[in-house]
Write a protein that holds these residues in place. Sequence first.
Motif, PDB file in Angstrom:
ATOM      1  N   ILE A  15      -5.608 -22.996 -17.242  1.00 48.44           N
ATOM      2  CA  ILE A  15      -5.340 -24.067 -16.276  1.00 48.44           C
ATOM      3  C   ILE A  15      -5.542 -25.428 -16.935  1.00 48.44           C
ATOM      4  O   ILE A  15      -4.734 -26.345 -16.764  1.00 48.44           O
ATOM      5  CB  ILE A  15      -6.257 -23.933 -15.040  1.00 48.44           C
ATOM      6  CG1 ILE A  15      -5.937 -22.632 -14.294  1.00 48.44           C
ATOM      7  CG2 ILE A  15      -6.082 -25.127 -14.111  1.00 48.44           C
ATOM      8  CD1 ILE A  15      -6.894 -22.345 -13.148  1.00 48.44           C
ATOM      9  N   ASN A  16      -6.612 -25.558 -17.724  1.00 53.72           N
ATOM     10  CA  ASN A  16      -6.876 -26.825 -18.394  1.00 53.72           C
ATOM     11  C   ASN A  16      -5.775 -27.167 -19.396  1.00 53.72           C
ATOM     12  O   ASN A  16      -5.348 -28.320 -19.500  1.00 53.72           O
ATOM     13  CB  ASN A  16      -8.226 -26.765 -19.112  1.00 53.72           C
ATOM     14  CG  ASN A  16      -8.590 -28.093 -19.773  1.00 53.72           C
ATOM     15  OD1 ASN A  16      -9.014 -29.020 -19.112  1.00 53.72           O
ATOM     16  ND2 ASN A  16      -8.390 -28.178 -21.084  1.00 53.72           N
ATOM     17  N   TYR A  20      -3.350 -30.421 -19.190  1.00 55.38           N
ATOM     18  CA  TYR A  20      -3.182 -31.360 -20.302  1.00 55.38           C
ATOM     19  C   TYR A  20      -1.694 -31.564 -20.582  1.00 55.38           C
ATOM     20  O   TYR A  20      -1.234 -32.700 -20.760  1.00 55.38           O
ATOM     21  CB  TYR A  20      -3.884 -30.838 -21.554  1.00 55.38           C
ATOM     22  CG  TYR A  20      -3.847 -31.804 -22.722  1.00 55.38           C
ATOM     23  CD1 TYR A  20      -4.936 -32.632 -22.989  1.00 55.38           C
ATOM     24  CD2 TYR A  20      -2.725 -31.902 -23.544  1.00 55.38           C
ATOM     25  CE1 TYR A  20      -4.900 -33.546 -24.048  1.00 55.38           C
ATOM     26  CE2 TYR A  20      -2.680 -32.802 -24.604  1.00 55.38           C
ATOM     27  CZ  TYR A  20      -3.772 -33.615 -24.846  1.00 55.38           C
ATOM     28  OH  TYR A  20      -3.711 -34.511 -25.888  1.00 55.38           O
ATOM     29  N   ALA A  21      -0.939 -30.458 -20.636  1.00 53.01           N
ATOM     30  CA  ALA A  21       0.499 -30.546 -20.914  1.00 53.01           C
ATOM     31  C   ALA A  21       1.219 -31.344 -19.837  1.00 53.01           C
ATOM     32  O   ALA A  21       2.115 -32.156 -20.135  1.00 53.01           O
ATOM     33  CB  ALA A  21       1.092 -29.143 -21.019  1.00 53.01           C
ATOM     34  N   SER A  64       0.008 -18.649  -9.987  1.00 52.31           N
ATOM     35  CA  SER A  64      -1.378 -18.938  -9.618  1.00 52.31           C
ATOM     36  C   SER A  64      -1.957 -20.027 -10.518  1.00 52.31           C
ATOM     37  O   SER A  64      -2.719 -20.887 -10.059  1.00 52.31           O
ATOM     38  CB  SER A  64      -2.229 -17.665  -9.699  1.00 52.31           C
ATOM     39  OG  SER A  64      -2.418 -17.253 -11.045  1.00 52.31           O
ATOM     40  N   ILE A  65      -1.598 -20.004 -11.807  1.00 52.90           N
ATOM     41  CA  ILE A  65      -2.058 -21.035 -12.733  1.00 52.90           C
ATOM     42  C   ILE A  65      -1.446 -22.388 -12.372  1.00 52.90           C
ATOM     43  O   ILE A  65      -2.127 -23.416 -12.328  1.00 52.90           O
ATOM     44  CB  ILE A  65      -1.693 -20.666 -14.190  1.00 52.90           C
ATOM     45  CG1 ILE A  65      -2.413 -19.384 -14.631  1.00 52.90           C
ATOM     46  CG2 ILE A  65      -2.037 -21.810 -15.139  1.00 52.90           C
ATOM     47  CD1 ILE A  65      -3.907 -19.493 -14.698  1.00 52.90           C
ATOM     48  N   ILE A 133      -2.727 -28.078 -30.406  1.00 53.26           N
ATOM     49  CA  ILE A 133      -3.837 -27.252 -29.945  1.00 53.26           C
ATOM     50  C   ILE A 133      -4.819 -28.142 -29.194  1.00 53.26           C
ATOM     51  O   ILE A 133      -5.344 -29.118 -29.741  1.00 53.26           O
ATOM     52  CB  ILE A 133      -4.561 -26.569 -31.128  1.00 53.26           C
ATOM     53  CG1 ILE A 133      -3.581 -25.677 -31.913  1.00 53.26           C
ATOM     54  CG2 ILE A 133      -5.745 -25.752 -30.637  1.00 53.26           C
ATOM     55  CD1 ILE A 133      -3.058 -24.500 -31.153  1.00 53.26           C
ATOM     56  N   VAL A 134      -5.061 -27.811 -27.931  1.00 57.68           N
ATOM     57  CA  VAL A 134      -5.916 -28.619 -27.073  1.00 57.68           C
ATOM     58  C   VAL A 134      -7.271 -27.936 -26.912  1.00 57.68           C
ATOM     59  O   VAL A 134      -7.337 -26.790 -26.460  1.00 57.68           O
ATOM     60  CB  VAL A 134      -5.273 -28.816 -25.681  1.00 57.68           C
ATOM     61  CG1 VAL A 134      -6.162 -29.691 -24.805  1.00 57.68           C
ATOM     62  CG2 VAL A 134      -3.883 -29.415 -25.816  1.00 57.68           C
ATOM     63  N   PRO A 135      -8.360 -28.607 -27.279  1.00 58.21           N
ATOM     64  CA  PRO A 135      -9.690 -27.996 -27.135  1.00 58.21           C
ATOM     65  C   PRO A 135      -9.990 -27.607 -25.692  1.00 58.21           C
ATOM     66  O   PRO A 135      -9.444 -28.198 -24.742  1.00 58.21           O
ATOM     67  CB  PRO A 135     -10.639 -29.109 -27.609  1.00 58.21           C
ATOM     68  CG  PRO A 135      -9.803 -29.980 -28.470  1.00 58.21           C
ATOM     69  CD  PRO A 135      -8.429 -29.947 -27.869  1.00 58.21           C
ATOM     70  N   GLU A 136     -10.854 -26.640 -25.527  1.00 60.17           N
ATOM     71  CA  GLU A 136     -11.236 -26.201 -24.184  1.00 60.17           C
ATOM     72  C   GLU A 136     -11.853 -27.358 -23.396  1.00 60.17           C
ATOM     73  O   GLU A 136     -12.649 -28.133 -23.924  1.00 60.17           O
ATOM     74  CB  GLU A 136     -12.235 -25.047 -24.277  1.00 60.17           C
ATOM     75  CG  GLU A 136     -11.625 -23.794 -24.908  1.00 60.17           C
ATOM     76  CD  GLU A 136     -12.636 -22.665 -25.005  1.00 60.17           C
ATOM     77  OE1 GLU A 136     -13.086 -22.192 -23.939  1.00 60.17           O
ATOM     78  OE2 GLU A 136     -12.985 -22.277 -26.126  1.00 60.17           O
ATOM     79  N   SER A 137     -11.422 -27.482 -22.132  1.00 59.55           N
ATOM     80  CA  SER A 137     -11.930 -28.485 -21.195  1.00 59.55           C
ATOM     81  C   SER A 137     -11.585 -29.919 -21.599  1.00 59.55           C
ATOM     82  O   SER A 137     -12.120 -30.871 -21.017  1.00 59.55           O
ATOM     83  CB  SER A 137     -13.459 -28.361 -21.046  1.00 59.55           C
ATOM     84  OG  SER A 137     -13.801 -27.058 -20.606  1.00 59.55           O
TER      85      SER A 137
END
Length: 264
Positions: A15-16, A20-21, A64-65, A133-137
């Motif tokens: 979801i995060n 971000y996207a 759902s996402i 690549i997006v870091p978590e949170s």
Amino acid sequence: MKNILVPIGSSENSINTLQYAIDFACEIDANVFVLRAYNVQPKAGTIINIDEILERESNLYMRSIINAANRKGKDIQLITAKGNVLDSIASVEKEIGVDLIVMGPKSNSIKEEVFLGSTSGSVVKQSNIPVLIVPESYVFKPFNVILTAFKTGVVNKKGVLKPLQFIKDKFNPVINLLLVKTPNYTDKDLILNPALDSLKSSLTITENATTFQGVLEHFQSNQPDMLCVFRRKRGFFTKLWEKNTILKEEFHCNVPLLVLGGKQ
């Protein structure tokens, strides 16, 4: 940069990553496509249509996402594909054209020590499409400082720098170039391609065993909010990319990591 593809795995961070996207796409007026790939393992004697069931479940999961994210008026398009993620991405690229893939660092791994899981690692390593690549949170914010690391100023492949040029035109960040002289460098490697040179705010030349070590040495002094590297068969992640899974102890980036296509 018009089409952003977001492959969705089973990570709690999905979801995060999608958010971000979406936020990024709103800033640059791009389309967002969400991809969910599934594999079917045929079993003898199976009567029910497994393909149909898995496709339906994949669509429900993606919805759902998407419903959990703030779409900000964006029309998010769903793509369900049978097969592995890499083949599915290649098919989508052929059909609609993909300018950027946005992924989280882990897809299906539950191991805390893993930075890039096998799925995200394989896409970063093997796809020809630029990957972010997006870091978590991590929450989207405009880019102010980009550290771009490489071991040769030679750029032969057309269009490789387009994503970086686009980001510069859109956000006007400081772009600090880090040229790492590895043991086998040549004088030719020290000459910057004109297009690459035109992007720079500053240039630092350092000597390290690998580009990766150069980044580790200069990361804190630059304090970037994006790290940019080039995909190479034998390059930045030479050691790390021998396998698809990359551990945090080997490499961990707490800012978005943009992996551009190969320069050669």
